[in-house]
Design an enzyme around this catalytic site. Structure first.
Site, PDB file in Angstrom:
ATOM      1  N   ARG A 179      60.454 113.707  24.456  1.00 52.10           N
ATOM      2  CA  ARG A 179      60.942 114.080  22.752  1.00 52.10           C
ATOM      3  C   ARG A 179      61.797 114.796  22.356  1.00 52.10           C
ATOM      4  NH1 ARG A 179      56.115 117.002  19.658  1.00 52.10           N
ATOM      5  NH2 ARG A 179      57.246 116.607  18.228  1.00 52.10           N
ATOM      6  N   PRO A 187      50.541 127.636  17.347  1.00 51.04           N
ATOM      7  CA  PRO A 187      50.725 127.626  15.970  1.00 51.04           C
ATOM      8  C   PRO A 187      51.502 126.217  15.302  1.00 51.04           C
ATOM      9  CG  PRO A 187      52.587 128.087  17.499  1.00 51.04           C
ATOM     10  CD  PRO A 187      51.595 128.442  18.459  1.00 51.04           C
ATOM     11  N   ASN A 188      50.605 126.353  14.283  1.00 55.02           N
ATOM     12  CA  ASN A 188      51.131 125.048  13.803  1.00 55.02           C
ATOM     13  C   ASN A 188      49.594 123.469  14.297  1.00 55.02           C
ATOM     14  OD1 ASN A 188      53.068 125.781  12.209  1.00 55.02           O
ATOM     15  ND2 ASN A 188      54.320 125.502  13.750  1.00 55.02           N
ATOM     16  N   GLU A 244      47.546 123.935  31.220  1.00 48.98           N
ATOM     17  CA  GLU A 244      48.542 123.836  29.957  1.00 48.98           C
ATOM     18  C   GLU A 244      48.018 122.258  29.391  1.00 48.98           C
ATOM     19  OE1 GLU A 244      52.978 124.579  31.021  1.00 48.98           O
ATOM     20  OE2 GLU A 244      53.947 123.226  28.999  1.00 48.98           O
ATOM     21  N   HIS A 292      49.362 119.063  25.885  1.00 45.92           N
ATOM     22  CA  HIS A 292      49.775 118.875  25.128  1.00 45.92           C
ATOM     23  C   HIS A 292      49.210 117.750  24.633  1.00 45.92           C
ATOM     24  CE1 HIS A 292      52.999 121.355  25.559  1.00 45.92           C
ATOM     25  NE2 HIS A 292      52.788 121.872  27.373  1.00 45.92           N
ATOM     26  N   ARG A 350      49.597 116.958   9.737  1.00 46.08           N
ATOM     27  CA  ARG A 350      50.646 117.649  10.719  1.00 46.08           C
ATOM     28  C   ARG A 350      51.663 116.447  11.178  1.00 46.08           C
ATOM     29  NH1 ARG A 350      52.016 121.271  16.229  1.00 46.08           N
ATOM     30  NH2 ARG A 350      54.006 121.336  15.348  1.00 46.08           N
ATOM     31  N   ASN A 394      46.863 124.837  24.677  1.00 43.90           N
ATOM     32  CA  ASN A 394      47.662 124.128  24.392  1.00 43.90           C
ATOM     33  C   ASN A 394      48.975 125.061  23.713  1.00 43.90           C
ATOM     34  OD1 ASN A 394      49.762 122.446  23.052  1.00 43.90           O
ATOM     35  ND2 ASN A 394      48.186 120.967  21.483  1.00 43.90           N
ATOM     36  N   ALA A 418      54.238 125.463  20.478  1.00 41.31           N
ATOM     37  CA  ALA A 418      56.092 125.581  19.947  1.00 41.31           C
ATOM     38  C   ALA A 418      56.152 126.899  20.997  1.00 41.31           C
ATOM     39  CB  ALA A 418      56.237 125.838  18.288  1.00 41.31           C
ATOM     40  N   TYR A 441      51.108 113.563  16.130  1.00 45.87           N
ATOM     41  CA  TYR A 441      50.026 114.027  16.765  1.00 45.87           C
ATOM     42  C   TYR A 441      48.468 113.344  16.822  1.00 45.87           C
ATOM     43  CZ  TYR A 441      53.244 117.430  17.462  1.00 45.87           C
ATOM     44  OH  TYR A 441      54.063 117.950  17.983  1.00 45.87           O
TER      45      TYR A 441
HETATM   46  C1  DQA Z   1      52.553 120.298  22.096  1.00 44.24           C
HETATM   47  C2  DQA Z   1      54.645 120.399  22.007  1.00 44.24           C
HETATM   48  C3  DQA Z   1      55.124 121.084  21.491  1.00 44.24           C
HETATM   49  O1  DQA Z   1      56.792 120.586  21.731  1.00 44.24           O
HETATM   50  C4  DQA Z   1      54.931 121.508  19.788  1.00 44.24           C
HETATM   51  O2  DQA Z   1      56.102 122.661  19.107  1.00 44.24           O
HETATM   52  C5  DQA Z   1      53.802 121.528  19.136  1.00 44.24           C
HETATM   53  C6  DQA Z   1      52.411 120.650  19.973  1.00 44.24           C
HETATM   54  C7  DQA Z   1      51.542 119.030  22.011  1.00 44.24           C
HETATM   55  O3  DQA Z   1      50.366 119.245  21.818  1.00 44.24           O
HETATM   56  O4  DQA Z   1      52.169 117.769  21.431  1.00 44.24           O
HETATM   57  O5  DQA Z   1      53.666 122.012  18.166  1.00 44.24           O
HETATM   58  O6  DQA Z   1      52.565 121.731  21.992  1.00 44.24           O
END
Ligand code: DQA
Length: 145
Positions: free
Chosen positions: A109, A10-11, A100, A102, A18, A73, A76, A23
């Site tokens: 964070r 998501p997002n 996995e 990120h 964003r 990825n 959240a 990011y």
């Molecule tokens: C994320 C880190 C997560 O905590 C966050 O909710 C994201 C992006 C990252 O790629 O750094 O949406 O997965």
């Protein structure tokens, strides 16, 4: 042809606009192009994004059925989705690869980001290197190590 599934939660469809301080300013199309440039002959890449947990889980089921390696990825969902964890385990328990990734380093964070319910069933975790987190994961997969 073996296909690497690059799945984004998501997002992440909002990358580019964003929180660019966290990011960066590149979007998912730029990520796709960058990964495609690193792809050796004989490999295909399928990069997807969804805001929906069930869809992400169904894509992991697809990876189980096709035997495709996964770069995930979970965004959240990383921090609380036991359904996604169980689906990731379906990939890795029989020996499949799921890395996995990120973009940011969640451990640097907010406290809620320090927990990943996915990492315990992932083949490995790469975090904190921007889009290079994905590129490093891809390198591992295509190198066959
Ligand atoms: C994320 C880190 C997560 O905590 C966050 O909710 C994201 C992006 C990252 O790629 O750094 O949406 O997965």
């Amino acid at each position: 042809m073996p296909t690497v599934l690059v799945l984004n939660g998501p997002n992440l469809g909002r990358l580019g606009s964003r929180e660019p301080d966290v990011y960066g300013s590149a979007d998912l199309d730029a990520l796709r192009e960058s990964l495609a440039a690193d792809l050796p002959d004989g490999w295909a890449l399928d990069l997807r994004q969804t805001d929906d947990e069930g869809t992400l889980i169904s894509w992991l089921h697809e990876a189980v059925d096709t035997g495709s390696p996964v770069i995930l990825n979970p965004a959240a969902f990383t921090h609380y989705s036991y359904g996604l964890r169980d689906a990731a385990a379906l990939v890795t328990k029989p020996g499949g690869t799921l890395i996995e990734v990120h973009i940011s380093n969640p451990h640097a964070r907010e406290t809620f980001r320090h927990t990943s319910v996915i990492s315990g069933v992932a083949s490995g975790v790469i975090a904190g290197f921007g889009f290079d987190s994905y590129r490093l994961a891809l390198l591992h997969i295509v190198s066959g190590s």
